[in-house]
Enzyme design. Structure first.
Site, PDB file in Angstrom:
ATOM      1  N   LYS A 169     -77.103  84.239 -43.861  1.00 25.05           N
ATOM      2  CA  LYS A 169     -76.619  85.280 -44.774  1.00 25.05           C
ATOM      3  C   LYS A 169     -77.007  84.927 -46.203  1.00 25.05           C
ATOM      4  CE  LYS A 169     -73.186  85.984 -47.304  1.00 25.05           C
ATOM      5  NZ  LYS A 169     -73.848  86.721 -48.443  1.00 25.05           N
ATOM      6  N   GLY A 204     -72.149  77.243 -52.238  1.00 22.66           N
ATOM      7  CA  GLY A 204     -71.586  78.210 -53.164  1.00 22.66           C
ATOM      8  C   GLY A 204     -70.548  77.550 -54.051  1.00 22.66           C
ATOM      9  N   SER A 205     -69.687  78.360 -54.608  1.00 26.82           N
ATOM     10  CA  SER A 205     -68.679  77.848 -55.533  1.00 26.82           C
ATOM     11  C   SER A 205     -67.597  77.076 -54.787  1.00 26.82           C
ATOM     12  CB  SER A 205     -68.037  79.008 -56.298  1.00 26.82           C
ATOM     13  OG  SER A 205     -67.207  79.771 -55.438  1.00 26.82           O
ATOM     14  N   THR A 206     -66.906  76.212 -55.528  1.00 31.02           N
ATOM     15  CA  THR A 206     -65.817  75.448 -54.927  1.00 31.02           C
ATOM     16  C   THR A 206     -64.690  76.370 -54.478  1.00 31.02           C
ATOM     17  OG1 THR A 206     -66.350  73.452 -56.167  1.00 31.02           O
ATOM     18  CG2 THR A 206     -64.084  73.664 -55.382  1.00 31.02           C
ATOM     19  N   ALA A 240     -64.881  79.503 -53.385  1.00 30.93           N
ATOM     20  CA  ALA A 240     -65.275  80.126 -52.125  1.00 30.93           C
ATOM     21  C   ALA A 240     -65.330  79.098 -51.004  1.00 30.93           C
ATOM     22  CB  ALA A 240     -66.627  80.812 -52.283  1.00 30.93           C
ATOM     23  N   GLY A 241     -65.747  77.881 -51.332  1.00 28.50           N
ATOM     24  CA  GLY A 241     -65.806  76.824 -50.326  1.00 28.50           C
ATOM     25  C   GLY A 241     -64.451  76.502 -49.738  1.00 28.50           C
ATOM     26  N   GLU A 255     -71.614  72.563 -49.549  1.00 24.26           N
ATOM     27  CA  GLU A 255     -72.274  72.059 -50.764  1.00 24.26           C
ATOM     28  C   GLU A 255     -71.802  72.969 -51.886  1.00 24.26           C
ATOM     29  OE1 GLU A 255     -74.145  71.835 -53.885  1.00 24.26           O
ATOM     30  OE2 GLU A 255     -75.846  72.786 -52.862  1.00 24.26           O
ATOM     31  N   CYS A 285     -76.450  73.896 -59.557  1.00 26.82           N
ATOM     32  CA  CYS A 285     -75.211  73.145 -59.337  1.00 26.82           C
ATOM     33  C   CYS A 285     -75.352  71.685 -59.748  1.00 26.82           C
ATOM     34  CB  CYS A 285     -74.789  73.250 -57.873  1.00 26.82           C
ATOM     35  SG  CYS A 285     -76.038  72.670 -56.701  1.00 26.82           S
ATOM     36  N   GLU A 311     -67.582  74.720 -64.248  1.00 26.92           N
ATOM     37  CA  GLU A 311     -68.995  74.998 -64.021  1.00 26.92           C
ATOM     38  C   GLU A 311     -69.350  76.343 -64.645  1.00 26.92           C
ATOM     39  OE1 GLU A 311     -72.027  74.264 -60.387  1.00 26.92           O
ATOM     40  OE2 GLU A 311     -70.312  75.534 -59.904  1.00 26.92           O
TER      41      GLU A 311
END
Length: 491
Positions: A177, A229-231, A233-234, A251, A285, A385
């Site tokens: 995706k 992706g972002s933390t 969303a992670g 990651e 990142c 970030e």
């Protein structure tokens, strides 16, 4: 380029289940350049079902690993023939300077395909060990299953290759995706995969929004999720995978520190920071956006940084002179500008840049390369970030203070140490708690070396043998030899 009216599901182009589309906007012109289908839940179901059947009953996971290596090497050949086209597409859809697209966005992923094939060729798929209890033990590596791979927009082909190729070499089937901001390069990869004539169902490519990603992550047919992706969303991905006891690799974000020791050359360090801190227009990142400078030579290093940032060429990604392009979207532009305003409110000193459009530009989602100095490490611009061309300079007293500041963040993805004394630099680097570090350079993202973060920067590793490990399960088989008697029924 194909795929503007169809989705690539199960190794073939098919009609989507909905009429919804994704409009691709060029960040430099703010004009639409393409439309691609937006997948719905039924398309995800179809892709996962195809991948499930291909893994459970198809030949792909049952091939000898050498056969999969040969197919991946063929993909590398096909990729090489279209590398310039890939670079052009990525510069168009996400605004990266063409010089950076040709190297990092296009040629590097091609080299990574070959490197991953080399790793798989030497990988110990089966290992025999003498068991402690007397039996021989056979340790076998087997593909983990159906992989849901989710990638962001900032390094789209690089991250596609980082997930897709090791998963295929392991024998997994994959539903990829990509981000809705960058679907065009993903469809190019689908075209290359189509030419491989893989068994049905092995690969699907579904560019989609967060709703598509959430549905894929929670789908019962998925065995592992590999997410970049972002933390924030992670964390959601990890929660969904934890509830399903599903394997996950993450990651995530970073706020990496460049530690400049007091013997570093100011000009050499500032030149290195053009890449380390501002690569991909700051949308990376691993970017070292916190610069830790010794108070003893603070003004020298700041002057060198000011000179470097002021000389950066900002503009049309297709101009060979451009070093900094636009942000990927208007939303990202506004987000970065918001952080610049936040830094000024917090009391950081703005020496270069700001929120106005760069000189000579009247359109495009641009942000001026910006340098803050006299930043307190607790400020938001030093802790969060930003994902744009914004550098924050933090002064330190001595090496112990520098290490403490480098570690004083929720992240731990990357970092660097700058000094001509390599032994001294390595000693400092070993003290910083992060997943990757460079000495006199940003971390080089070597495909033979594991990449990933600690703390809130992720779980697991990509690249190297460790990256292949992430798509494999381990089965141990204990073997006790049978002693045959000369007469089973007799004395």
């Amino acid at each position: 380029m194909r795929g503007t009216e169809q989705l690539f599901i199960g190794n073939e182009w098919v009609a989507p289940s909905t009429t919804a589309t994704i409009r691709v906007i060029a960040p430099h012109t703010e004009q639409p350049v393409a439309r691609v289908p937006a997948p719905g839940a039924a398309d995800v179901d179809r892709a996962v079902s195809a991948a499930r059947a291909a893994f459970d009953t198809g030949p792909w996971p049952r091939l000898d690993p050498a056969e999969r290596v040969a197919i991946v090497r063929r993909l590398a050949e096909l990729y090489a023939a279209r590398v310039d086209e890939i670079a052009d597409v990525i510069s168009t859809e996400m605004g990266a300077p063409l010089t950076f697209s040709r190297s990092a966005h296009a040629r590097l992923p091609g080299a990574m395909i070959r490197a991953f094939a080399d790793i798989a060729e030497e990988y110990p798929w089966t290992e025999s060990r003498p068991g402690f209890l007397g039996s021989n033990v056979l340790v076998c590596k087997r593909p983990v299953g159906v992989v849901g791979a989710i990638i962001p927009w900032n390094m789209p082909m690089f991250l596609t290759v980082a997930k897709l190729i090791p998963a295929l070499l392991a024998g997994c089937t994959v539903v990829l995706k990509p981000s809705p901001e960058t679907p065009l390069d993903a469809n190019l990869m689908a075209e290359l995969i189509e030419q491989l004539e893989l068994p049905p169902g092995v690969v699907s490519v579904l560019p989609g929004d967060r709703a598509v990603g959430r549905y894929l992550v929670s789908h019962p047919g998925i065995d592992k999720v590999s997410f970049t992706g972002s933390t924030a969303a992670g964390r959601q991905v990890a929660e969904a995978c934890g509830a399903a006891l599903r394997k996950v690799g993450l990651e995530l974000g970073g706020k990496s520190a460049a530690v400049v020791l007091d013997d570093a050359d100011p000009a050499d360090f500032a030149s290195g920071m053009r890449v380390a801190g501002l690569m991909n227009s700051g949308q990376a990142c691993v970017a070292q956006t916190r610069i830790l400078l010794p108070r003893s030579r603070y003004r020298e290093y700041v002057d060198a940084l000011v000179s470097m940032v002021e000389k950066l060429s900002v503009g049309d990604p297709f101009d060979p002179a451009t070093q900094v392009g636009p942000m990927v979207s208007q939303h990202q532009q506004e987000r970065v500008r918001g952080y610049i305003e936040q830094g000024q409110r917090e009391g950081a000193k703005l020496l270069v840049g700001g929120t106005e459009l760069p000189d000579g530009l009247r359109r495009g989602w641009y942000v001026r390369p910006t340098l803050f100095v006299d930043v307190d490490n607790a400020m938001r611009i030093a802790q969060e970030e930003i994902f744009g061309p914004v550098l924050s300079v933090v002064p330190y007293d001595d090496e112990d203070h520098a290490v403490k500041l480098a570690d004083a963040t929720e992240y731990g993805l990357s970092g660097s140490v700058w000094t001509p004394d390599l032994d001294r630099g390595l000693a400092v680097a070993r003290r910083i708690r992060t997943g990757t570090l460079g000495i006199n350079q940003p971390y080089s993202m070597d495909p033979f070396a594991p990449f990933g973060g600690v703390k809130n920067s992720g779980i697991g590793r990509e690249f190297g043998r460790e990256g292949l490990d992430g798509f494999l399960d381990t089965t141990s088989i204990s073997i006790r030899p049978v002693r045959r008697g000369t007469d089973r029924a007799g004395s």
